[in-house]
Motif scaffolding. Structure first.
Motif, PDB file in Angstrom:
ATOM      1  N   THR A 257     -14.379  26.078  45.222  1.00  0.00           N
ATOM      2  CA  THR A 257     -13.077  25.450  45.067  1.00  0.00           C
ATOM      3  C   THR A 257     -13.136  24.317  44.058  1.00  0.00           C
ATOM      4  OG1 THR A 257     -12.508  25.973  47.362  1.00  0.00           O
ATOM      5  CG2 THR A 257     -11.205  24.260  46.286  1.00  0.00           C
ATOM      6  N   GLY A 258     -12.238  24.381  43.072  1.00  0.00           N
ATOM      7  CA  GLY A 258     -12.072  23.304  42.107  1.00  0.00           C
ATOM      8  C   GLY A 258     -10.749  22.624  42.365  1.00  0.00           C
ATOM      9  N   VAL A 259     -10.645  21.350  42.043  1.00  0.00           N
ATOM     10  CA  VAL A 259      -9.445  20.571  42.316  1.00  0.00           C
ATOM     11  C   VAL A 259      -8.910  19.976  41.010  1.00  0.00           C
ATOM     12  CG1 VAL A 259      -8.517  18.596  43.600  1.00  0.00           C
ATOM     13  CG2 VAL A 259     -10.317  19.998  44.608  1.00  0.00           C
ATOM     14  N   PHE A 260      -7.565  19.983  40.892  1.00  0.00           N
ATOM     15  CA  PHE A 260      -6.933  19.324  39.736  1.00  0.00           C
ATOM     16  C   PHE A 260      -5.630  18.701  40.179  1.00  0.00           C
ATOM     17  CE2 PHE A 260      -4.503  18.877  35.847  1.00  0.00           C
ATOM     18  CZ  PHE A 260      -5.449  18.276  35.033  1.00  0.00           C
ATOM     19  N   GLU A 261      -5.339  17.523  39.637  1.00  0.00           N
ATOM     20  CA  GLU A 261      -4.110  16.805  39.968  1.00  0.00           C
ATOM     21  C   GLU A 261      -3.519  16.192  38.707  1.00  0.00           C
ATOM     22  OE1 GLU A 261      -2.588  13.189  42.928  1.00  0.00           O
ATOM     23  OE2 GLU A 261      -4.719  13.692  42.814  1.00  0.00           O
ATOM     24  N   ARG A 262      -2.195  16.209  38.640  1.00  0.00           N
ATOM     25  CA  ARG A 262      -1.494  15.567  37.513  1.00  0.00           C
ATOM     26  C   ARG A 262      -0.677  14.404  38.041  1.00  0.00           C
ATOM     27  NH1 ARG A 262       2.281  19.565  34.714  1.00  0.00           N
ATOM     28  NH2 ARG A 262       2.532  17.917  33.219  1.00  0.00           N
TER      29      ARG A 262
END
Length: 193
Positions: A188-193
């Motif tokens: 699992t990779g995580v990204f947030e803007r």
């Protein structure tokens, strides 16, 4: 867009409807999937994000532990489980020759996939589509799920009226895959803007 993200903050697909939880894709969980670009639960670098938010839409490096000897084909499914929809968005769907051993960055590109990779249709299009969550919606988890299949997914048209594998929608194709699944793993990779 930040306001929209905040308004949708409590709406998330969750993992109930992921490929991982489909009964036909259950199997042992002994396969370890890794990337040199991010760790499990770690933040995904911007180069692996969508071009619409300043990324390169470059699929990350992926490697896995040795496969069961009878593995005929690998199925890779990448899903955003935090998208504000009823079901996760499939960001990539691909069939991989077990002899590939690993995937270099960019191997899931629609126009020039890596050796032994057949990219299929996803929710967004064909090939890898990087993260592009709504600004202000909070962190999104992108689950890379790898399944070692004992039988290859049929790539030829079936009976009249059925859709060939390379043109089928993910939610139509995934439940039809017959196994058994010899092994499986996820990252699992995580990204947030």
């Amino acid at each position: 867009m930040t306001l929209l993200g905040r308004l949708l903050n409590n709406r998330r697909a969750g993992d109930t409807h992921t490929a991982w939880n489909l009964p036909n894709l259950h199997g042992p969980e002994l396969l370890t999937l890794t990337s040199r670009n991010f760790g499990n639960g770690g933040s995904m670098p911007r180069e692996h994000c969508a071009k619409t938010i300043g990324g390169d839409d470059l699929s990350p490096h992926l490697a896995w532990t040795p496969l069961p000897p009878d593995t005929a084909q690998l199925l890779l499914v990448v899903e955003d489980i935090d998208v504000p929809m009823a079901k996760p968005a499939v960001h990539c769907l691909a069939l991989i020759d077990p002899a590939a051993g690993h995937l270099e960055p960019g191997a899931l590109a629609a126009k020039r996939p890596g050796p032994g990779v057949q990219v299929l249709r996803s929710t967004i299009g064909r090939g890898y589509h990087g993260p592009a969550p709504v600004r202000g919606h909070g962190p999104h988890r992108y689950v890379f799920q790898l399944f070692a299949l004992s039988t290859p997914v049929d790539s030829t048209p079936g009976t009249p009226g059925t859709t060939p594998v390379d043109r089928a929608r993910p939610r139509t194709l995934l439940p039809t895959i017959t196994g058994p699944v010899l092994d499986r793993g996820r990252l699992t990779g995580v990204f947030e803007r």
